[in-house]
Design an enzyme around this catalytic site. Structure first.
Site, mmCIF file in Angstrom:
data_model
loop_
_atom_site.group_PDB
_atom_site.id
_atom_site.type_symbol
_atom_site.label_atom_id
_atom_site.label_comp_id
_atom_site.label_asym_id
_atom_site.label_seq_id
_atom_site.Cartn_x
_atom_site.Cartn_y
_atom_site.Cartn_z
ATOM 1 N N GLY A 159 5.967 -6.768 -0.526
ATOM 2 C CA GLY A 159 5.478 -6.806 -0.042
ATOM 3 C C GLY A 159 6.867 -6.585 1.111
ATOM 4 C CD GLU B 143 12.974 -5.542 -5.703
ATOM 5 O OE1 GLU B 143 13.158 -5.729 -4.937
ATOM 6 O OE2 GLU B 143 12.549 -6.200 -7.043
ATOM 7 C CG LEU B 144 10.978 -10.052 -0.439
ATOM 8 C CD1 LEU B 144 11.232 -11.411 0.395
ATOM 9 C CD2 LEU B 144 9.304 -10.164 -0.304
ATOM 10 N N PRO C 134 -4.222 -5.783 -5.682
ATOM 11 C CG PRO C 134 -5.714 -3.915 -6.235
ATOM 12 C CD PRO C 134 -5.400 -5.367 -6.575
ATOM 13 C CB CYS D 265 11.176 -0.650 0.766
ATOM 14 S SG CYS D 265 10.922 -0.069 -1.206
ATOM 15 C CD1 TRP E 283 -0.456 -1.986 3.195
ATOM 16 C CD2 TRP E 283 0.381 0.301 3.590
ATOM 17 N NE1 TRP E 283 0.403 -1.854 4.444
ATOM 18 C CE2 TRP E 283 0.507 -0.374 4.089
ATOM 19 C CE3 TRP E 283 1.586 1.991 3.671
ATOM 20 C CZ2 TRP E 283 1.948 -0.228 5.102
ATOM 21 C CZ3 TRP E 283 2.128 2.314 4.858
ATOM 22 C CH2 TRP E 283 2.240 1.551 4.873
#
Ligand code: NAD
Length: 457
Positions: free
Chosen positions: A209, A231-232, A160, A265, A135
């Site tokens: 996430g 992709e963390l 999403p 991130c 989000w």
């Protein structure tokens, strides 16, 4: 995000008012969408990449024409200040042309010759790609997934985040208006619908996430060896050397620790400052951070909006409370802001017994350490399970030596981490598996195939 039976209720985190309601997809609807995606993909894959680009070329203008509407919606649903939402929509629009060029180049057939043997390397579509997004960037994250996935000839079904579904859908509808039916579809729901999608006949899941959900997706995909791109999260450090331009380092620290309320991130979550400049850095960082204005992102001059929801606020404050209970000191900030708001917090004296030491915070909280030798900073940073990004401020040569020792995917020297056009966005260690952008990133959305012919010499 509250649910009313099978209806998702979207909330404005600044006002805590309801923004809208959307029906969640049932299992039957998900299965049907996957079947339709496979049918649509067959004719989509027959188009050349130039033809697929032609479909998407008007998107730049469409995004710009709808920028005001999309940005306002994004701020209402996600909370970030309006100027940031506008920046996000414009960044998607303005980078499109370059992305088209780089994807087209990456997916061209390549030829290798050895004597009479001629090999072709071909980048074919995979089939149906599932995209699952967070989000914190409700449009940018879907954009990073679906543009390269579709241009590679795949059909895409995106789920999403349940927190920002309305914004994502408005963006997706613009793209759908440019495409043949069912090449791009969306599923409404939370983790349960995400899991259902991955269980279907799909060929790749591209996920952005948290580390923990990424790990679950990898596990769920493993039985049939379905492809994943993950992709963390991260625990990005900033290193400040004695040779740093302190004004620039402080300015970066304030901006990168707290923008989007720390819900990025690659937010700076820990700062390591050389002892020679520690006191000076600390005082300036406090002064600048305390000037940040917090409020509803639609209000003028607001620097930081609210946290996405109460649960995230509690998670962030629990980390701070745990640290304080175990001996950390609050250098500035407080634990008693109203509603979904959290003013910037800085901690000192954090140690390895505290959850905040290496757990991703994802809020406007940073801790600051002092070091004497750069090697101490390197060792401490490399103890992390994460390895997304790092920033170093200081003399270029010394910073480069440190950068080469850090176990992170990206390092920014005297700047943030993102590279120039066509460089990968990549996390090391438990911050990622695969990457975005660049030829390597774009080719992950394809099946590489090799055909070799023996020709007469
Ligand atoms: P999250 O992992 O909780 O959720 C992300 C998405 O996964 C949501 O759409 C959610 O509904 C879905 N989901 C949850 N459980 C699932 C399951 N078992 N199977 C399939 N889907 C499932 O993350 P979030 O709170 O939305 O976003 C914050 C996280 O995203 C942070 O960790 C942040 O660092 C990370 N992030 C990383 C990058 C990057 O580029 N590395 C960029 C943005 C955000």
């Amino acid at each position: 995000m509250p649910f009313d039976k099978e209806t998702l209720i979207s909330m404005n985190p600044a006002t805590e008012e309801e923004l809208g309601r959307i029906e969640v997809d049932s299992t039957e609807q998900i299965i049907e969408k996957v079947e339709r995606a496979h049918k649509a993909q067959k004719s989509w894959a027959r188009l050349s990449i130039e033809e697929r680009i032609k479909h998407l070329e008007p998107l730049e203008d469409l995004l710009m024409e709808n920028c005001e509407r999309l940005s306002e919606l994004m701020t209402k649903e996600q909370g970030k200040p309006l100027f940031m939402s506008i920046g996000e929509v414009k960044a998607c629009a303005k980078s499109l042309k370059g992305e088209f060029e780089s994807i087209e180049k990456a997916l061209q057939v390549e030829e290798k010759v050895n004597g009479s043997d001629h090999s072709k390397i071909i980048y074919d579509p995979l089939g149906v790609v599932v995209s699952i997004t967070p989000w914190n960037f409700p449009i940018l994250m879907p954009h990073w997934h679906i543009i390269p996935a579709m241009l590679a000839g795949n059909a895409v079904i995106i789920k999403p985040s349940e927190e920002t579904t309305i914004t994502a859908i408005e963006y997706l509808k613009l793209i759908q208006s440019l495409l043949p039916e069912d090449v791009l579809q969306y599923v409404v729901g939370d983790g349960r619908q995400g899991q259902e999608l991955i269980d279907q006949n799909i060929q790749l899941t591209v996920f952005t996430g948290s580390r923990d959900v990424g790990s679950k997706i990898m596990e769920q995909s493993s039985a049939q060896l379905k492809r994943v791109i993950l992709e963390l999260g991260g625990k990005d450090p900033l290193v400040v050397l004695p040779s740093a331009d302190l004004e620039a380092a402080v300015s970066f620290a304030v901006q990168n620790s707290f923008r989007n309320c720390g819900q990025v991130c690659v937010s700076t979550e820990r700062i390591l400052v050389h002892e020679k400049v520690f006191d000076e850095f600390l005082a300036a960082f406090k002064e600048r951070s305390e000037k940040l204005k917090i409020g509803n992102g639609l209000d003028k001059d607001v620097n930081l909006g609210p946290m996405i929801h109460k649960k995230q606020k509690e998670k962030v404050l629990d980390q701070v409370k745990d640290a304080v209970a175990k001996g950390a000191e609050i250098y500035f900030g407080s634990l008693d802001d109203d509603a979904n708001y959290v003013r910037p917090i800085a901690l000192l004296k954090v140690d390895e017994h505290m959850e905040i030491r290496d757990g991703e915070t994802f809020g406007p909280v940073v801790y600051i350490d002092k070091f004497k030798e750069p090697e101490e900073a390197v060792t401490s940073i490399n103890q992390s399970k994460y390895g997304l990004g790092a920033a170093i401020f200081g003399d270029e040569k010394e910073s480069m030596e440190i950068a080469r020792k850090l176990e992170t995917g990206m390092v920014g020297i005297n700047r943030g981490v993102s590279g120039v056009k066509d460089t990968p966005w990549v996390g090391a260690k438990q911050s990622g598996f695969g990457f975005h952008h660049s030829a390597q990133g774009h080719r992950q959305f394809t099946q590489t195939r090799v055909i070799t012919v023996k020709k007469e010499e």
